[in-house]
Design a protein around this motif. Structure first.
Motif: not given
Length: 428
Positions: A291-298
């Protein structure tokens, strides 16, 4: 229509204004007045239609108006939901819409220590959001008491059925008061859910929006035919495209999700997985990072992803097609929300074309095929061509540069087949 026209109290209108919400969604516009009038309700709506606000807002209003000041808080509203993530998000909704009221809520779910949850319950709450297992556990311990319940909400009823919670729901119905206002929400209404609704609701009003056979028109849907063994390479290529900002990838298994994360991280792509084998803290951290855009892919399995609600999700990728066509609709509905554009991409191996055909039959449209990508091998072309012949895929008009309808795609594959046959003939 505006929220002011729904006769909402000022504290709720102030909270909605702070959230910058001015216009109710179709299900909110239809459901809120019916719930405020005291009706039981069946809401047939998918995730992303605004259904949480459709039941939380009127519950907050009715509890605020009937509050008996000075008395100890007792659970007046019980919301049952299938997953921990969804329970947390419903709790956040009650927090947001009820911020200017005196109501207090609690969220309880398994997989974590019950001590903080128990302490909160013992301090007194008006609204309880719970997953079935933890609720029954706390009830059996004498910690949860619901003799004064006014509202009972069963959310994601079809997913409850899929996850095997139907017996827990029947036990919960035995411990809550018979006199109550009951609200049931489900994306689909299979016979088992309809039977449950008939047993637990009294003369219910019905609200239905976005039928499951309809996919959101604003979502751009694409298919890439590819051999199963080359899916990872194609996925990496797609994820490295600068237009791909935030991606939810659906995998079929927990093991496959973890394996895919390792492959993507090795390629320098920030990715995390969320599934049932992860601890609650790990799942919540992965979701927060996404959600915080720290991770691009979930990367998620279907059950784990049911409660995921992320604003401005640019892409959903079906790494593997689901075997149940309705699941495809739920998956791609994660993008294209609140008027935003979204893209849903499906990576389809030859052996999965039968599932694609079933999906297209359900949504009553042909999904455009991207055939000019580096991983359309002769083998995948031949396999998909044969599968499409067996499925008798109907033609669709070509639209847009680089895309073709199913007939054009079939012609492409058959041309490849003829080339392969000529090549093999020369070798002989």
């Amino acid at each position: 229509m505006t929220f002011e026209q729904l006769d909402l109290i000022q504290p709720i209108l102030e909270a909605l204004k702070q959230q910058e919400y001015t216009t109710p969604t179709p299900i909110q516009a239809q459901a809120i007045p019916k719930i405020l009038d005291g009706n039981d309700l069946i809401g047939c709506a998918q995730t992303g239609t605004g259904k949480t606000a459709a039941f939380s807002i009127p519950i907050i209003q009715k509890l605020t108006e009937s509050a008996e000041h000075g008395k100890r808080r007792m659970v007046k509203a019980l919301i049952i939901t299938p997953t921990r993530e969804l329970a947390i998000q419903i709790g956040e909704s009650f927090e947001a819409y009820g911020r200017y009221t005196n109501l207090k809520h609690a969220v309880v779910f398994g997989g974590v220590s019950q001590v903080p949850q128990v302490n909160l319950l013992r301090s007194g709450v008006d609204i309880l959001i719970a997953t079935p297992g933890r609720l029954l556990d706390l009830y059996n311990q004498g910690i949860v008491k619901v003799p004064h319940l006014d509202f009972f909400v069963l959310d994601e009823a079809d997913r409850m059925l899929d996850m095997g919670f139907i017996h827990d729901i029947k036990r919960i119905l035995q411990i809550i008061p018979a006199k109550r206002q009951t609200l049931l929400f489900s994306a689909t209404m299979p016979p088992e859910i309809q039977k449950l609704a008939n047993a637990m609701l009294h003369k219910p009003q019905r609200v239905e929006v976005t039928p499951v056979s309809s996919t959101v028109d604003i979502i751009k849907q694409l298919v890439y035919f590819v051999e199963a063994k080359q899916k990872k390479d194609l996925l990496v290529t797609l994820l490295n495209n600068e237009t791909v900002e935030s991606v939810l990838v659906f995998a079929r298994t927990k093991h496959g999700s973890d394996k895919l994360v390792k492959s993507l991280v090795k390629e320098g792509i920030r990715a995390e997985a969320i599934h049932g084998n992860k601890s609650q803290n790990a799942r919540q951290n992965a979701l927060n990072n996404f959600k915080d855009r720290k991770t691009k892919v979930l990367i998620a399995t279907d059950i784990a992803a049911r409660g995921i609600d992320v604003d401005q999700l640019s892409h959903v990728i079906n790494y593997e097609l689901p075997e149940v066509p309705e699941t495809y609709v739920h998956r791609i509905g994660r993008t294209g929300r609140a008027g935003n554009k979204g893209v849903a991409i499906s990576l389809v191996a030859p052996e999965e074309v039968k599932h694609l055909n079933e999906i297209e039959h359900l949504i009553k449209k042909k999904i455009r095929v991207v055939y000019d990508h580096p991983f359309v091998s002769l083998a995948s072309a031949l396999g998909a061509s044969k599968a499409m012949d067996n499925a008798k895929v109907a033609p669709a008009p070509a639209k847009g540069k680089g895309y073709r309808g199913s007939k054009a795609n079939g012609d492409f594959f058959r041309r490849k087949k003829r080339e392969g046959q000529r090549s093999a003939s020369k070798k002989r």
